[in-house]
Design a protein around this motif. Sequence first.
Motif, mmCIF file in Angstrom:
data_model
loop_
_atom_site.group_PDB
_atom_site.id
_atom_site.type_symbol
_atom_site.label_atom_id
_atom_site.label_comp_id
_atom_site.label_asym_id
_atom_site.label_seq_id
_atom_site.Cartn_x
_atom_site.Cartn_y
_atom_site.Cartn_z
ATOM 1 N N PHE A 67 -1.129 19.432 -2.856
ATOM 2 C CA PHE A 67 -1.983 19.732 -1.501
ATOM 3 C C PHE A 67 -0.762 20.077 -0.659
ATOM 4 O O PHE A 67 0.601 20.237 -1.186
ATOM 5 C CB PHE A 67 -1.757 18.225 -0.385
ATOM 6 C CG PHE A 67 -3.031 17.824 -1.126
ATOM 7 C CD1 PHE A 67 -4.879 17.831 -0.693
ATOM 8 C CD2 PHE A 67 -3.094 16.293 -2.125
ATOM 9 C CE1 PHE A 67 -5.710 17.324 -1.549
ATOM 10 C CE2 PHE A 67 -4.000 15.728 -3.095
ATOM 11 C CZ PHE A 67 -4.952 16.046 -2.165
ATOM 12 N N ALA A 68 -0.720 20.704 0.703
ATOM 13 C CA ALA A 68 -0.040 21.448 1.318
ATOM 14 C C ALA A 68 1.374 21.037 1.868
ATOM 15 O O ALA A 68 2.850 21.120 1.806
ATOM 16 C CB ALA A 68 -0.546 22.263 2.303
ATOM 17 N N SER A 69 0.865 19.760 2.304
ATOM 18 C CA SER A 69 2.450 18.830 2.691
ATOM 19 C C SER A 69 1.230 17.517 3.273
ATOM 20 O O SER A 69 0.532 16.916 3.338
ATOM 21 C CB SER A 69 2.851 19.129 3.572
ATOM 22 O OG SER A 69 2.214 18.708 5.137
ATOM 23 N N ILE A 70 2.287 16.319 2.818
ATOM 24 C CA ILE A 70 1.555 14.874 3.329
ATOM 25 C C ILE A 70 2.777 13.919 3.876
ATOM 26 O O ILE A 70 3.533 13.911 3.845
ATOM 27 C CB ILE A 70 1.900 14.314 1.526
ATOM 28 C CG1 ILE A 70 0.872 14.979 0.674
ATOM 29 C CG2 ILE A 70 1.079 12.777 1.503
ATOM 30 C CD1 ILE A 70 0.212 14.028 -0.912
ATOM 31 N N ALA B 30 0.609 -1.461 0.075
ATOM 32 C CA ALA B 30 0.142 -0.082 0.070
ATOM 33 C C ALA B 30 1.017 1.121 0.005
ATOM 34 O O ALA B 30 0.454 1.992 -0.537
ATOM 35 C CB ALA B 30 -1.336 0.206 1.450
ATOM 36 N N THR B 31 2.113 1.096 0.969
ATOM 37 C CA THR B 31 2.890 2.032 0.854
ATOM 38 C C THR B 31 3.489 2.554 -0.800
ATOM 39 O O THR B 31 3.836 3.807 -0.801
ATOM 40 C CB THR B 31 4.425 2.351 1.822
ATOM 41 O OG1 THR B 31 3.601 1.688 3.039
ATOM 42 C CG2 THR B 31 4.997 2.888 2.109
ATOM 43 N N THR B 32 3.431 1.566 -1.058
ATOM 44 C CA THR B 32 4.382 1.631 -2.426
ATOM 45 C C THR B 32 3.697 2.633 -3.323
ATOM 46 O O THR B 32 3.841 3.134 -4.122
ATOM 47 C CB THR B 32 4.732 0.067 -2.832
ATOM 48 O OG1 THR B 32 6.270 0.001 -2.285
ATOM 49 C CG2 THR B 32 5.718 0.702 -4.278
ATOM 50 N N ALA B 33 2.439 2.059 -3.764
ATOM 51 C CA ALA B 33 1.270 2.030 -4.151
ATOM 52 C C ALA B 33 0.926 3.820 -4.117
ATOM 53 O O ALA B 33 0.791 4.838 -5.269
ATOM 54 C CB ALA B 33 0.135 2.362 -3.956
ATOM 55 N N LEU B 34 1.274 4.045 -3.070
ATOM 56 C CA LEU B 34 0.257 5.601 -2.692
ATOM 57 C C LEU B 34 0.971 6.549 -2.563
ATOM 58 O O LEU B 34 1.351 7.868 -3.064
ATOM 59 C CB LEU B 34 0.556 5.678 -0.894
ATOM 60 C CG LEU B 34 -0.068 6.991 0.239
ATOM 61 C CD1 LEU B 34 -1.057 7.688 -0.638
ATOM 62 C CD2 LEU B 34 0.003 6.589 0.906
ATOM 63 N N GLN B 35 2.458 5.884 -2.498
ATOM 64 C CA GLN B 35 3.966 6.666 -2.890
ATOM 65 C C GLN B 35 4.054 7.114 -4.292
ATOM 66 O O GLN B 35 4.234 8.380 -5.052
ATOM 67 C CB GLN B 35 5.516 6.653 -2.375
ATOM 68 C CG GLN B 35 5.653 6.772 -0.791
ATOM 69 C CD GLN B 35 6.581 5.990 -0.104
ATOM 70 O OE1 GLN B 35 7.065 4.877 -0.653
ATOM 71 N NE2 GLN B 35 7.361 5.854 0.809
ATOM 72 N N GLU B 36 3.837 6.140 -4.918
ATOM 73 C CA GLU B 36 3.625 6.360 -6.857
ATOM 74 C C GLU B 36 2.975 7.941 -7.357
ATOM 75 O O GLU B 36 3.166 8.762 -7.628
ATOM 76 C CB GLU B 36 3.087 5.226 -7.171
ATOM 77 C CG GLU B 36 4.792 4.228 -7.795
ATOM 78 C CD GLU B 36 3.708 2.794 -8.257
ATOM 79 O OE1 GLU B 36 2.853 2.987 -9.330
ATOM 80 O OE2 GLU B 36 4.460 2.003 -7.821
ATOM 81 N N GLN B 37 1.513 7.765 -6.112
ATOM 82 C CA GLN B 37 0.640 8.784 -6.663
ATOM 83 C C GLN B 37 0.533 9.878 -6.815
ATOM 84 O O GLN B 37 0.512 10.914 -6.777
ATOM 85 C CB GLN B 37 -1.014 8.324 -6.439
ATOM 86 C CG GLN B 37 -1.230 6.963 -7.006
ATOM 87 C CD GLN B 37 -1.296 7.007 -8.813
ATOM 88 O OE1 GLN B 37 -1.995 7.695 -9.026
ATOM 89 N NE2 GLN B 37 -1.309 6.066 -9.137
ATOM 90 N N THR C 63 1.007 13.509 -7.943
ATOM 91 C CA THR C 63 0.787 14.384 -8.142
ATOM 92 C C THR C 63 1.521 15.736 -6.950
ATOM 93 O O THR C 63 1.382 16.575 -8.083
ATOM 94 C CB THR C 63 -0.758 14.329 -6.426
ATOM 95 O OG1 THR C 63 -1.821 13.465 -6.910
ATOM 96 C CG2 THR C 63 -1.155 15.100 -6.312
ATOM 97 N N GLN C 64 2.299 15.605 -6.172
ATOM 98 C CA GLN C 64 2.930 16.137 -5.843
ATOM 99 C C GLN C 64 4.561 16.733 -7.048
ATOM 100 O O GLN C 64 4.821 18.041 -6.586
ATOM 101 C CB GLN C 64 3.181 16.173 -4.097
ATOM 102 C CG GLN C 64 2.533 15.283 -3.475
ATOM 103 C CD GLN C 64 1.770 16.465 -3.546
ATOM 104 O OE1 GLN C 64 0.465 17.394 -3.201
ATOM 105 N NE2 GLN C 64 1.872 17.966 -2.180
ATOM 106 N N LYS C 65 4.379 16.249 -7.708
ATOM 107 C CA LYS C 65 6.023 16.539 -8.783
ATOM 108 C C LYS C 65 5.661 17.056 -10.356
ATOM 109 O O LYS C 65 6.234 18.027 -10.379
ATOM 110 C CB LYS C 65 7.071 15.795 -8.141
ATOM 111 C CG LYS C 65 7.278 15.565 -6.867
ATOM 112 C CD LYS C 65 8.612 14.952 -7.024
ATOM 113 C CE LYS C 65 9.364 14.150 -5.523
ATOM 114 N NZ LYS C 65 9.701 13.207 -4.864
ATOM 115 N N SER C 66 4.791 15.919 -10.105
ATOM 116 C CA SER C 66 4.613 15.884 -11.407
ATOM 117 C C SER C 66 3.446 16.485 -12.494
ATOM 118 O O SER C 66 2.957 17.346 -12.986
ATOM 119 C CB SER C 66 5.147 15.275 -12.849
ATOM 120 O OG SER C 66 4.854 13.712 -12.031
#
Lengths: 294, 294
Positions: free
Chosen positions: A80-83, A59-66, A70-73
């Motif tokens: 979002f302000a922060s995650i 779940a962590t891997t999948a979440l980090q990909e998203q 969202t946050q970079k590209s």
Amino acid sequence: MNNVTSTNSPEANRETILILTPLARFYQEYWDNLLQLSYPHELVTLAFIIPKNREGNAATTALQEQIAKTQKSGPEKKRFASIIIERQDFDPPLASQSEGERHKMENQKARRAAMSKARNSLLFTTLGPSTSWVLWLDSDIVETPPTLIQDLASHDKPIIVPNCFQRYTDSKTKQAKERPYDFNSWQDSETARKLGEGMGNDDILLEGYADMATYRTLMAYLAEEEGDRNQEIPLDGVGGTALLVKAEVHRDGAMFPPFPFYHLIETEGFAKMAKRLGWSATGLPNYKVYHYNE
Amino acid sequence: MNNVTSTNSPEANRETILILTPLARFYQEYWDNLLQLSYPHELVTLAFIIPKNREGNAATTALQEQIAKTQKSGPEKKRFASIIIERQDFDPPLASQSEGERHKMENQKARRAAMSKARNSLLFTTLGPSTSWVLWLDSDIVETPPTLIQDLASHDKPIIVPNCFQRYTDSKTKQAKERPYDFNSWQDSETARKLGEGMGNDDILLEGYADMATYRTLMAYLAEEEGDRNQEIPLDGVGGTALLVKAEVHRDGAMFPPFPFYHLIETEGFAKMAKRLGWSATGLPNYKVYHYNE
């Protein structure tokens, strides 16, 4: 706190929202729904707590990909302000030794005690002095109105909870239908109160067991076809699938009791604890959010 | 949490400490004592909550002056990792209408409920995922051993509390003496338990009232001349003048109940709540810290 407000016009007042999600499995639909929320993302912080086990790693891997997408590209407006991601050791869940109702109840108690500790860990470590609102949003909530935050906040209530439903396809007619899903939002009953009085300190009241008919009024069953989405009802217990709380309520000390608190635990115990602190809970029977259908 | 530890060798393991102080009045002696603590300051974060009133404004100004001195112009070794100041609106304290014991008890209940909310606000907004230990230290604690943190942590207990005394000058002999000050650290008694059972849900047990003799064993009276500083005793209630807690205990949900919890509030209720979460409290009757003498 230092001039922090939580009002019925949070966007106009630039109020910050902390969205808290205990995450066991990652659903793309959950993330996509989060992205379409129209509350300004620069005022929103996301925080997740994920178990330290194999499923949690995935779940962590999948979440980090998203998150990276969202946050970079992704477009700046969507960022979002922060995650924050936290990993936690959980007690191993009890192995169910029997399918008897008593054992199912024991398992639910242990499971919800573990969930309470996860919620508390997440809350205690991410709430800040400038947070205005906390939105609890379970990782299997896959559909909400884009204006969820504004809509709930507009009621200006300390604790407010929409009605959690589930979409499904009728196996006979093949038609799209929906059914109530979360039964933890309720109004108390004389029967439940009396059941509680007769219990030991460590026993809890649970919904949905024939052995323990509480006759509480369940919000799940109060939704009406074409009903007014703004209709409010007072609640004594709340579910946590989607739940908006003024940060002040938590700062006063309201948490999710992992132990029986007036015979209630987790989100239901939270509502009771908030009430002991002077804060009441409100439900919106006709305002719906939708749970994933496995 | 993410590989955070809280061990009996916190310095060697580079464990971070959060020192939490509800501050109503600023004492220079409190600050000077803080500065002489030998635990590496770069691992220590200080956080204060100060009421939003005139006295609080004065305390904030005095505190900020000292912070500037320490953090900007002072020696680098003395500087703390970070310092947080929060201001809070407090409910106005009840005006005492009578000196009767019943009214004194009502006032103490209201005062300690307000203090509980202040402690919770401070805790919920400053605890982080990488905090190992929380040291609660009241603003009128003016003298502790420099090794306070290392000494308390070396016992490796979830909750540990030293004995809080007060120095004074005997008015007759003019000799320097000391006397017990904090009576909230105790071992429960059968009498107190029975008193609690006979009480209404909203009543609380308090120490120090003739109307309510609890016959609890008070740690304040267990200190011995030349006694072993490392002697441990189990406790059921704890005081908060100086109190070291593994961060995990708070993260599980242990807070300071502003409402009667098993007829206990504030720090005493905290010990009971921690026990419900599976964590026990330990006292050190011969390890002393000293309270300001007005």
